[in-house]
Design an enzyme around this catalytic site. Sequence first.
Site, PDB file in Angstrom:
ATOM      1  N   GLY A 253      37.124  46.102  37.524  1.00 19.08           N
ATOM      2  CA  GLY A 253      38.059  45.392  38.394  1.00 19.08           C
ATOM      3  C   GLY A 253      38.598  44.157  37.701  1.00 19.08           C
ATOM      4  N   GLU A 256      34.988  38.263  33.559  1.00 14.62           N
ATOM      5  CA  GLU A 256      34.931  36.801  33.623  1.00 14.62           C
ATOM      6  C   GLU A 256      34.931  36.092  32.274  1.00 14.62           C
ATOM      7  OE1 GLU A 256      32.408  38.924  34.462  1.00 14.62           O
ATOM      8  OE2 GLU A 256      30.460  38.156  33.797  1.00 14.62           O
ATOM      9  N   ASN A 257      35.587  36.655  31.238  1.00 12.57           N
ATOM     10  CA  ASN A 257      35.636  35.963  29.952  1.00 12.57           C
ATOM     11  C   ASN A 257      35.904  34.481  30.172  1.00 12.57           C
ATOM     12  OD1 ASN A 257      35.822  38.661  28.689  1.00 12.57           O
ATOM     13  ND2 ASN A 257      37.886  38.603  29.559  1.00 12.57           N
ATOM     14  N   HIS A 289      35.387  35.563  42.643  1.00 10.13           N
ATOM     15  CA  HIS A 289      34.192  36.123  41.997  1.00 10.13           C
ATOM     16  C   HIS A 289      34.185  35.768  40.503  1.00 10.13           C
ATOM     17  CE1 HIS A 289      31.226  39.523  41.288  1.00 10.13           C
ATOM     18  NE2 HIS A 289      31.715  39.347  40.065  1.00 10.13           N
ATOM     19  N   GLU A 290      35.289  36.043  39.831  1.00 10.95           N
ATOM     20  CA  GLU A 290      35.348  35.795  38.384  1.00 10.95           C
ATOM     21  C   GLU A 290      35.226  34.306  38.086  1.00 10.95           C
ATOM     22  OE1 GLU A 290      34.926  38.353  36.685  1.00 10.95           O
ATOM     23  OE2 GLU A 290      35.421  39.728  38.316  1.00 10.95           O
ATOM     24  N   HIS A 293      31.770  32.951  38.184  1.00 11.40           N
ATOM     25  CA  HIS A 293      31.063  33.264  36.930  1.00 11.40           C
ATOM     26  C   HIS A 293      31.297  32.215  35.840  1.00 11.40           C
ATOM     27  CE1 HIS A 293      29.352  37.206  37.472  1.00 11.40           C
ATOM     28  NE2 HIS A 293      30.476  37.845  37.627  1.00 11.40           N
ATOM     29  N   GLU A 312      25.747  38.798  38.660  1.00 14.66           N
ATOM     30  CA  GLU A 312      26.602  39.538  39.583  1.00 14.66           C
ATOM     31  C   GLU A 312      26.269  39.293  41.049  1.00 14.66           C
ATOM     32  OE1 GLU A 312      29.180  40.417  38.571  1.00 14.66           O
ATOM     33  OE2 GLU A 312      28.887  40.753  36.435  1.00 14.66           O
TER      34      GLU A 312
HETATM   35 ZN   LIG Z   1      31.039  39.795  38.163  1.00 18.29          ZN
END
Ligand SMILES: [Zn+2]
Length: 844
Positions: A253, A256-257, A289-290, A293, A312
Amino acid sequence: MTEFKRFYEKFQPSHYDVYLDINRETKRFNGQTTITGEAKAQEIAIHQNGLVVASVQADGNDVPFTTDNDTDAIQIDLPKTGETTIAITYTAKLTDSMMGIYPSYYEVGGVKKQIIGTQFETNFARQAFPCVDEPEAKATFALSIKFDEQPGETIISNMPEVRTEDGVHYFDTTVRMSTYLVAFAFGDLQSKQTTTKSGVKVGVFATKAHKANELDFPLDIAKRSIEFYEDFYQTPYPLPHSWQLALPDFSAGAMENWGLVTYREAYLVLDPDNTALETKQLVATVIAHELAHQWFGDLVTMKWWDDLWLNESFANMMEYVAIDALEPDWHIWEMFQTSEAPSALQRDAIDGVQSVHVQVENPAEIDSLFDGAIVYAKGSRMLVMVRALLGDDALRAGLKKYFATHKYGNATGADLWAALGTASDLDIGAIMNSWLEQPGYPVVTAAVVDGKLTLSQKQFFSGKGKEVGRQWQIPLNSNYDVAPTIMSERSITLGDYAKLRKANGKPFRLNVGNDSHFIVKYDRELLKDILDNVKSLDSISQLQVLQDLRLLAEGRQISYAEVVPLLKDFADSTSNVVNAALYVVANNLKKFVTPSSDEEAQLQTLYNQLSKAQVARLGWTPKAGESNDDQLTRPYVLSAALYAKNADAIAAAHKIFTANADKLETLPADTRVFILRNEVKNFGSTALFDKLFAAHHQTADGNYKEDICSALTSTPDADLIARLIEKFEDTDTIKPQDLRAWFRGVLANEKGQQAAWDWIRNDWQWLEDTVGGDMEFTTYITVIAGIFRTPERLAEFKAFFEPKLNTPGLTREITMDTKVIEGRVDLIEAQKASVNEAVAKVIK
Ligand SMILES: [Zn+2]
């Protein structure tokens, strides 16, 4: 048997200089990587995958090396241990696997173009440059990149560019970070940028196939998410910028770099004027979400992949915490209850499921850890339990401490519990270990025994399960004070029921709020009390009543036939979560009927009775200013009306289609999929099929593409199904990232199932060659197991997949999915007759 060693034990990098020269035309690149680090032994290994290594030097001198493809290694003999600088030159190919450095293909105005992007999680950085590709091996990175650059093209990375010289783009050195978070991308990009209150530059990047205003919504959510997290975590965002990039080809999807988050296009950019609320909510939670992170995962990283849940589960909880703060009117936790909770409860009830925390060594097995229902959904429910036990003040204080202690380093679950433990007086670690280390969850039986209210716990299985005496520390969240906060015992007695009932003045309930990961089986007396008062319950509690009864039916602790008569009591609810739960139950009844049988006609009548008044109330066209609940409820009832073959609904959808035939993309995004599906199913033709395929190719709107996929795959026409399947391997028409949805659509279509099943068995090798390196590969098996329901299909499934049981990365999924189908086949066999009888009775 290969023994898997951590390379970090023998060589500990502190800094990388990575130079890449990439050519899209030839699909090749040259690289030179210099790694400075501490050699703990003379014989060391550096990761590589698919690199053709030309030379290895240590401190300026050539040294002997060999490459070993079985262990993804370059074995190097160093003259000495201690601080060493290793320089490696190599060449490699760009592949279309959506892993490593890879091209994304798209068209603007009929012209084919590509952008290059990266995906290094879990262990694909080694396809781009030699490195110690383990999360613990944190180092700083200085990237310099040259490419076949055209005027006007943009290149971005984790850090800002500092200079360009002779066509080489030099990026600022990163902070200390893990290899799997390194990223870059280049091509003909557009962007919109803004700045947070604290001065972090935030940007959204996409191809020019998108309208500029499609970047507005994600930019706003990204900016406010970062501001929210800086406040919530009480820890500044650690980098100068946060770029969000939509890639036309993307396996998962989003990723998260650090400083350069990459997304599937449908999960980032959207048309602000015509996107369903549900889609906006989904996109917002993906972004949140990203960005969660960027601290949890990027600033502090799990030490090894066994603690993947740390990343996660946490991000999956925080996406809801953040969006609830940003958009309180959305009541986003309701989405948690309708998506994460049922997904976790369903999967975690299968015997053989993985625990949230799981041992892993083989790199080929790491990708299979990303079980969305467990590591994401169940894990986030675990943390929601922790949050409920601690409260937000203690949670935030604990997190601040956790980040301060471990920033730019690594941590384990125990480190998190230690930090949270100091912020409260609960032994959070002990409570949580019972949930993280054990697979499954309990059903708590509440019963009146000899006049006493008693509770007991036992593992819940859907399908066959072996009782091995697991016990959990269960946050009970009862509405009676007499129940303890945590139940650790196998069974407890709460006291005289009649007295308790009188003193409390309401039905006895457990897990109020549905935030603990267990279900409740009330005995007849207690359940009747709840059902007699069900209208006075809030919507989450009503959802929970339906959810628990459904699961108990799946686990054959009660019969579905007992649930069927209850459905009508919920059908007129104006709450979207109640409707969501209602239609989950209703959809589960479909497995008990044979297509086009009398039983199916009865079920369709039930669907009509459930949905008719709601369709009349809500209509086919979204109304200006209507409530969020109405917007979110409409899709459930329209879908039900179409399944019911309600003639008025079919005619209404057809009329809307006809009036908009030349501008289908502008149909309201809330209802478009039903209008298209209705047309393909009931008024389909080859001309319509071609028209929709052409529109799919043309549009850059990911949601419209999904709607067309859903419509086309529902065709009952055998010739069109054959044409669809021909297109499965035409990657210009159906991108590999989207193929699973097309396959699922045809497989779920009774008229297409045989053809889709034949295709995947015949062309498995093609599939493996095309997407086998992709971390989402095993989900093709999950999709099949989600649909099959007959003994014949079960036998075919076993015949095909059992010989593949020993393939690394597939073992777990094949084992689980066999059980899933077996459980369903047994359930249908046992309950089919009684369920259909119950349906016949309630529709009278
Ligand atoms: Zn994630």
